[in-house]
Design an enzyme around this catalytic site. Structure first.
Site, mmCIF file in Angstrom:
data_model
loop_
_atom_site.group_PDB
_atom_site.id
_atom_site.type_symbol
_atom_site.label_atom_id
_atom_site.label_comp_id
_atom_site.label_asym_id
_atom_site.label_seq_id
_atom_site.Cartn_x
_atom_site.Cartn_y
_atom_site.Cartn_z
ATOM 1 N N THR A 90 -1.785 -4.828 7.312
ATOM 2 C CA THR A 90 -2.816 -7.057 7.379
ATOM 3 C C THR A 90 -1.478 -7.817 6.307
ATOM 4 O O THR A 90 -1.243 -8.783 6.991
ATOM 5 C CB THR A 90 -3.847 -6.864 6.539
ATOM 6 N N ASN B 7 1.013 -2.802 2.317
ATOM 7 C CA ASN B 7 -0.140 -3.968 1.753
ATOM 8 C C ASN B 7 0.283 -3.227 0.473
ATOM 9 O O ASN B 7 -0.122 -4.554 -0.892
ATOM 10 C CB ASN B 7 -0.894 -3.516 1.994
#
Ligand code: ZN
Length: 490
Positions: free
Chosen positions: A74, A95
């Protein structure tokens, strides 16, 4: 004299008018968290005319857009989408990643505090990002007249897309049930955000994030930003970044083929249709440029693959690390913690402990590589400092090198066989992402609106081509760490 003055004024006006026409009033960059490219087609028949189908049938659809680095996660995806760059350069290496020897959350910042609640959820900023974003370049191009604002459920998905110079980034504080920001951006929430927060239903974090309501409050916030900040009505080009996180949260828990995931996309489609309709009305049809992509895809679950005779397996990083340390203790005769963790399929060495034990780091590295090469789930194990000389297909090699940030990534990269993925016990039909494979890396990339004609293309392109394509369309410089190229639009 008077005549000359009129001519100059007329010329000046003409220049100003033509300049204004060279850019849209508003750029809207949308990321759908964990949206695989094939979701455009899996649920096509159930989409409305105004959402995904409008992007596909009115806009331009790049059908073959791939992530060109690993790990495909992400924070990196959102950063690469809006910087045109890769972890090796933009520094967002996961992340979580190693920062000054400490395992650190990507956007944590101890020097800022939460604005909008009394939790620590706002101790976030883009400071660890080493490059500029589209928004940073847009503001620079317009002498900081443009407004740039990011919204998302997740902090990192609001902060990295909007960039260093953003006027605001808003994300959701799940504990308090409201949108917040940090003192990096401002010292108090605008009155309209406070008012917006009062209208959010009093539900638990799980009730919100595992239902379509989680994305709905982000879409509604995006509309509220447009209205209250007058985006697209400030006499210069503004930018809004929107990331829908709950598709990812549901996807992890339930997997790629579950009814819950299906529901997320059908509902998100309606929310997008509503958002585009709102932009038509507020900014004007054809006056704004929208692009949509994803930060990564997701694997079909191990259990589902096995059910259908497709090779697959679960890889437990924590257990593998323990076994590796045990093996190294036997080989080198020193009982130390050789590896600190396996982080996104990368072994992070405990360099200090290895040195203090009087061992040569290069020998430990070699032993780890030969140890993992014997693991039946591992396809390649490679020293991250020596990737270019390893016998690995060039596509995978390039993704490893692009994803390797010397100061922040680990030391030994593991590439698992297709269908094998990092898991926790009891994941069942749930899933994850992070490797080089098409299921993790094949993304939707659609553009619509200002300056975009309808069409489709199968030409190969990368996530790093998205930012320079948008920058070329709106006539601004590409971000300062960009390695991609603008793709020609008809
Ligand atoms: Zn994601």
């Amino acid at each position: 004299m008077m005549k000359k003055f009129f001519i100059i004024t007329a010329l000046l006006l003409a220049t100003l008018t033509s300049m204004a026409q060279e850019r849209p009033k508003l750029v809207v960059g949308i990321a759908v968290d964990q949206m695989r490219w094939d979701y455009l087609y899996r649920y096509y028949d159930e989409y409305t005319e105004g959402g995904f189908k409008r992007l596909m049938n009115e806009g331009f659809n790049f059908e073959n857009c791939m992530i060109n680095y690993i790990p495909s996660v992400t924070a990196i995806g959102h950063t690469s989408l809006f910087t045109g760059s890769v972890p090796s350069i933009h520094g967002i290496a996961g992340n979580n990643y190693m920062l000054n020897g400490k395992y650190t959350y990507c956007c944590e910042d101890p020097d800022v505090t939460t604005v909008g609640s009394d939790t620590k959820a706002g101790m976030r900023s883009p400071r660890n990002l080493l490059t500029t974003t589209i928004g940073d370049e847009l503001k620079t191009a317009t002498s900081w007249k443009s407004k740039v604002i990011g919204v998302s459920f997740k902090d990192r998905a609001a902060i990295f897309p909007s960039g260093h110079t953003a006027d605001a980034a808003y994300w959701f504080d799940g504990e308090k049930g409201c949108f917040i920001t940090s003192t990096y951006y401002m010292n108090e929430l605008p009155e309209w955000v406070k008012k917006y927060n009062k209208g959010i239903k009093k539900l638990t974090k799980d009730e919100i994030q595992y239902s379509p309501y989680g994305n709905e409050i982000v879409a509604e916030l995006a509309k509220a930003v447009v209205l209250n900040e007058k985006l697209g009505r400030n006499n210069t080009t503004d930018m809004l970044t929107v990331s829908f996180s709950c598709t990812d949260i549901v996807g992890h828990k339930y997997g790629t083929h579950d009814a819950k995931t299906h529901e997320q996309y059908v509902e998100l489609d309606k929310q997008l249709a509503d958002l585009f309709g709102y932009l038509d009305q507020q900014v004007g049809k054809g006056q704004y440029l929208v692009f949509l992509s994803a930060d990564h895809g997701a694997a079909n679950s191990v259990q589902q693959n096995l059910d259908h005779k497709i090779p697959a397996g679960e890889f437990y990083g924590g257990e593998e690390l323990k076994e590796m340390n045990k093996h190294l203790t036997t080989v080198f005769g020193k009982d130390i913690q050789y590896g600190i963790r396996i982080m996104d399929y990368k072994v992070v060495l405990n360099r200090e402990a290895i040195r203090d034990a009087g061992l040569e780091e290069c020998k430990v590295r070699k032993e780890i590589i030969s140890y993992f090469k014997r693991n039946p789930q591992v396809m390649y194990a490679v020293d991250l400092e020596e990737v270019s000389s390893a016998s690995i297909p060039s596509v995978i090699k390039e993704k490893i090198i692009n994803g390797y940030n010397r100061e922040r990534s680990g030391d030994i990269q593991l590439i698992l066989k297709p269908g094998h993925l990092g898991a926790y016990k009891g994941i069942g039909y749930g899933t994850t992402h992070g490797l080089w494979n098409p299921y993790d890396c094949h993304l939707p990339f659609l553009l619509m609106g200002w300056g975009v004609k309808h069409g489709t293309s199968q030409r190969a392109c990368h996530i790093t081509d998205i930012a320079p394509t948008v920058c070329a369309l709106i006539h601004i410089q590409m971000p300062n760490g960009c390695i991609g190229n603008p793709i020609d639009l008809p």
